[in-house]
Design a protein around this motif. Sequence first.
Motif, PDB file in Angstrom:
ATOM      1  N   SER A 140       0.811  -1.221   0.000  1.00 56.20           N
ATOM      2  CA  SER A 140       0.000   0.000   0.000  1.00 56.20           C
ATOM      3  C   SER A 140       0.844   1.270   0.000  1.00 56.20           C
ATOM      4  N   THR A 141       2.066   1.205   0.543  1.00 59.34           N
ATOM      5  CA  THR A 141       2.902   2.410   0.655  1.00 59.34           C
ATOM      6  C   THR A 141       3.822   2.615  -0.537  1.00 59.34           C
ATOM      7  N   GLU A 142       3.786   1.736  -1.534  1.00 59.08           N
ATOM      8  CA  GLU A 142       4.713   1.817  -2.669  1.00 59.08           C
ATOM      9  C   GLU A 142       4.135   2.674  -3.785  1.00 59.08           C
ATOM     10  N   HIS A 143       5.001   3.480  -4.385  1.00 56.32           N
ATOM     11  CA  HIS A 143       4.573   4.345  -5.489  1.00 56.32           C
ATOM     12  C   HIS A 143       4.373   3.524  -6.766  1.00 56.32           C
ATOM     13  N   VAL A 144       3.362   3.908  -7.507  1.00 51.43           N
ATOM     14  CA  VAL A 144       2.991   3.192  -8.725  1.00 51.43           C
ATOM     15  C   VAL A 144       3.090   4.146  -9.915  1.00 51.43           C
ATOM     16  N   GLY A 145       3.689   3.675 -10.995  1.00 53.80           N
ATOM     17  CA  GLY A 145       3.762   4.451 -12.230  1.00 53.80           C
ATOM     18  C   GLY A 145       2.712   3.981 -13.213  1.00 53.80           C
ATOM     19  N   TYR A 146       1.968   4.887 -13.821  1.00 54.73           N
ATOM     20  CA  TYR A 146       0.921   4.522 -14.780  1.00 54.73           C
ATOM     21  C   TYR A 146       0.829   5.609 -15.846  1.00 54.73           C
ATOM     22  N   VAL A 147       0.251   5.264 -17.003  1.00 53.01           N
ATOM     23  CA  VAL A 147       0.168   6.201 -18.131  1.00 53.01           C
ATOM     24  C   VAL A 147      -1.203   6.083 -18.779  1.00 53.01           C
ATOM     25  N   THR A 148      -1.856   7.218 -18.920  1.00 50.77           N
ATOM     26  CA  THR A 148      -3.115   7.270 -19.674  1.00 50.77           C
ATOM     27  C   THR A 148      -3.010   8.242 -20.856  1.00 50.77           C
ATOM     28  N   GLU A 149      -2.071   9.188 -20.776  1.00 52.80           N
ATOM     29  CA  GLU A 149      -1.912  10.179 -21.844  1.00 52.80           C
ATOM     30  C   GLU A 149      -1.030   9.623 -22.958  1.00 52.80           C
ATOM     31  N   THR A 150      -1.359   9.992 -24.198  1.00 52.98           N
ATOM     32  CA  THR A 150      -0.594   9.516 -25.356  1.00 52.98           C
ATOM     33  C   THR A 150      -0.331  10.653 -26.326  1.00 52.98           C
ATOM     34  N   TYR A 151       0.543  10.386 -27.283  1.00 52.10           N
ATOM     35  CA  TYR A 151       0.729  11.304 -28.412  1.00 52.10           C
ATOM     36  C   TYR A 151       0.733  10.459 -29.683  1.00 52.10           C
ATOM     37  N   GLU A 152       0.491  11.104 -30.822  1.00 50.08           N
ATOM     38  CA  GLU A 152       0.306  10.386 -32.076  1.00 50.08           C
ATOM     39  C   GLU A 152       1.545  10.506 -32.961  1.00 50.08           C
ATOM     40  N   ILE A 153       1.868   9.413 -33.657  1.00 54.13           N
ATOM     41  CA  ILE A 153       2.876   9.442 -34.723  1.00 54.13           C
ATOM     42  C   ILE A 153       2.315   8.647 -35.897  1.00 54.13           C
ATOM     43  N   ILE A 154       2.883   8.855 -37.050  1.00 61.48           N
ATOM     44  CA  ILE A 154       2.446   8.146 -38.251  1.00 61.48           C
ATOM     45  C   ILE A 154       3.505   7.109 -38.629  1.00 61.48           C
ATOM     46  N   ASP A 155       3.066   5.885 -38.803  1.00 60.85           N
ATOM     47  CA  ASP A 155       3.978   4.815 -39.219  1.00 60.85           C
ATOM     48  C   ASP A 155       4.429   5.087 -40.658  1.00 60.85           C
ATOM     49  N   ASP A 156       5.757   5.248 -40.848  1.00 62.25           N
ATOM     50  CA  ASP A 156       6.290   5.593 -42.169  1.00 62.25           C
ATOM     51  C   ASP A 156       6.003   4.504 -43.207  1.00 62.25           C
ATOM     52  N   LYS A 157       5.894   3.271 -42.754  1.00 63.30           N
ATOM     53  CA  LYS A 157       5.732   2.175 -43.706  1.00 63.30           C
ATOM     54  C   LYS A 157       4.274   1.948 -44.082  1.00 63.30           C
ATOM     55  N   THR A 158       3.376   2.025 -43.088  1.00 58.37           N
ATOM     56  CA  THR A 158       1.961   1.731 -43.354  1.00 58.37           C
ATOM     57  C   THR A 158       1.090   2.966 -43.477  1.00 58.37           C
ATOM     58  N   GLY A 159       1.555   4.089 -42.923  1.00 61.23           N
ATOM     59  CA  GLY A 159       0.751   5.299 -42.910  1.00 61.23           C
ATOM     60  C   GLY A 159      -0.289   5.328 -41.810  1.00 61.23           C
ATOM     61  N   ASP A 160      -0.286   4.293 -40.961  1.00 57.46           N
ATOM     62  CA  ASP A 160      -1.270   4.217 -39.883  1.00 57.46           C
ATOM     63  C   ASP A 160      -0.907   5.168 -38.747  1.00 57.46           C
ATOM     64  N   LYS A 161      -1.958   5.577 -38.014  1.00 58.52           N
ATOM     65  CA  LYS A 161      -1.754   6.415 -36.840  1.00 58.52           C
ATOM     66  C   LYS A 161      -1.402   5.501 -35.660  1.00 58.52           C
ATOM     67  N   ILE A 162      -0.323   5.852 -34.941  1.00 53.32           N
ATOM     68  CA  ILE A 162       0.118   5.053 -33.793  1.00 53.32           C
ATOM     69  C   ILE A 162       0.093   5.942 -32.554  1.00 53.32           C
ATOM     70  N   TYR A 163      -0.451   5.383 -31.471  1.00 51.12           N
ATOM     71  CA  TYR A 163      -0.499   6.122 -30.205  1.00 51.12           C
ATOM     72  C   TYR A 163       0.621   5.626 -29.294  1.00 51.12           C
ATOM     73  N   LYS A 164       1.437   6.578 -28.828  1.00 47.60           N
ATOM     74  CA  LYS A 164       2.564   6.240 -27.967  1.00 47.60           C
ATOM     75  C   LYS A 164       2.328   6.800 -26.568  1.00 47.60           C
ATOM     76  N   PRO A 165       2.696   6.041 -25.509  1.00 48.77           N
ATOM     77  CA  PRO A 165       2.492   6.537 -24.141  1.00 48.77           C
ATOM     78  C   PRO A 165       3.515   7.604 -23.764  1.00 48.77           C
ATOM     79  N   THR A 166       3.084   8.546 -22.956  1.00 60.60           N
ATOM     80  CA  THR A 166       4.020   9.514 -22.380  1.00 60.60           C
ATOM     81  C   THR A 166       4.689   8.864 -21.165  1.00 60.60           C
TER      82      THR A 166
END
Length: 740
Positions: A140-166
Amino acid sequence: MSNLNLLELLDYIDPTQLTYQEWIDVGFALKSENYTASDWDDWSKRDNTRYRPGECFKKWTSFEGSGITGATITKMAKDNGWTSPRNTESHELDWNDEISLDEDYKIIDKNWIEGKEIIEPVNWNPVREITRYLETLFQSTEHVGYVTETYEIIDDKTGDKIYKPTSGASDRTAGQLIEALNKCDGDIGAVLGDYKEEAGAWIRFNPLDGKGVKNDNVSDYRYTLVESDNMDIEKQNAIMRELELPIAILVHSGKRSIHAIVKVDAGNYEEYRKRVDYLYNVCKKNGLNVDNQNRNPSRLSRLPGIVRNGKKQFIIDTHIGKSDWDEWHEWIEDLNDDLPDMECLEDFYDNLPELAPPLIEGLLRQGHKMLMAGPSKAGKSFALIELAIAIAEGAKWLNWKCTQGHVLYVNLELDRASALHRFKDVYAGLGLQPRNIRNIDIWNLRGKSVPMDKLAPKLIRRAHKKGYIAVIIDPIYKVLTGDENSADQMAHFTNQFDKIATELGSSVIYCHHHSKGTQGGKKSMDRASGSGVFARDPDALIDLVELDITDDLIKQQEGSVATTLYANAIQKTNYDYFDEHVGLDDQQSVSQMNTHAKRVLTAKQLEQVENEITNAIQSIRMRSAWRVEGTLREYPKFEPVNMWFQYPVHKVDETGFLKDIKPEGDTPPWKKNFDKKKTPAESKQERKVALETAFDACGIEEKITVKAMAEYMGIAEKTVRNRIKEHGGFWVADGEVGRK
């Protein structure tokens, strides 16, 4: 640079853990090895926080003349657990190569295992999913790291939108998050922050210090992530369970893989890396191709209780397999040790098994191992060929009778023609008729040898059902794997001989060289070069040491041969003259025997005998003298055997001429210059050095005893005890000696 694929090595390097300069160095290295800016850019995208689209391409044009090569990437990859692959057919190991067997830790065959169905929960409660995850992995006293926010990049090969975690958050403890979740009335976004359903959300499975989210911020190296996204998800589930992985919690990623959070319970980062490498190795050997990018202790994993592209991220199971790392590790090792069960002596005491029959009477039993050690000029290869012939013919080898049978001679050094000629020359030199040469097989491997751990299974496969009672390997330096001074590596090396002996039921005989310098002052088991494993491993150690033949002794031999040949010729021509005119004193003088010969022999007979004398004297000058000593495990110690090596064979000295001659360098180092006058302080220092030398020399034994040191120093045990007391740096207890 070699033909290594550096892009594969980049899987072992996490850009989020690199400094700016290290990141730049990777770019320099890729360009110097003719990779593209896109390659560097694709890898850099893994750093969610610092990656900037287009930045790699801008910097790429300025990368010239840095001197940084692909070796930089290789070094980084090695530091993160990558090991160099080997060519299993012809690669000779480097000193730093890992020695391992392909079948080690292989428990299951993925081709024969059925997939285990994963059922999506019907009554799904996101808050309960997240709470259960936190309660399972964290205090209960240990710090936890979590991510809900993302940013977008475009896959150079497929052109698809990819969401990456901050990088996410790490400022709250597990207890604080659970409390907030229980009060949120199902609105997890109010606690963790809203997330994009196209992306999902993530969590770090190891506790953090609350100051950041990198490896340095991990406060307890408790878990690692095992994930494989290139095989059927139900097959992944089945293999993880069959391997009894100590899984704390198993989560469906909402896509094509499951995330197993596995207990490693490491005390520090170094131990964490070793345990993860071991775990991944076991997984890969059993068909689970683990994603190497997940090695980092601060790695993100999929957070259950989240929807990702319409698919649930949910908990599949908790506390699967073994209870912890130690139990799992012990189970894996037990499955792979191939060791026999323990036995009670009472069951066999009155019905003991038959001992293996002798191969070399008084020296070596069938199915056991023998090492022959000696310097380069001792004719060790000739001696082993003599042994092969003796086994094939059921003849004597030096002083020992051999059991007749089929023998394999593994030739690693000579070209094929030379090896075959040498066998014929040795047969002739021994005066033996080749009646049973069908009993000798020769495996010529010069230029084709492979490391011993690769050669052994090939040899066993080819020799199976041949019925060899002996396999002779000459010489071992050609197949040596590792540092010969490393006990651990040499134990692995010599274990290959055990495998051959066990699988074929034959004796294994091999030769090794002495260490540098004169060896006469050492025990036979101390002379072989390298680790003491070479002395302790074989059941019989036969050692050859050269005897110090002086010019006076050589002249004495020459005279003896000359007088004997003159006497034989005179007796054969005119025995009455010999009996009446040739006295015992005359028979000791070459000049007197020459005079008698001139009186009795014709000119032609005299020329013939003098040619024989010249040839005999030439042979004497060309031969060397050797003493065979040994250390035996199955038989009593034998008296040293003295012999001559006269190309191409060894012959035992039946005359006793060599009996009292000392080996080269027989005077121990501590006795040298002993006859010089010394002060009391010098004498005390000499006794100290002598004692320390003896202690180190006897260290080859499992226990160093007063008796062994006394034998080495050539003094009484009481004197050794007195010197130990004077020295003050050693202790004695029940005859055993140790250093304080």
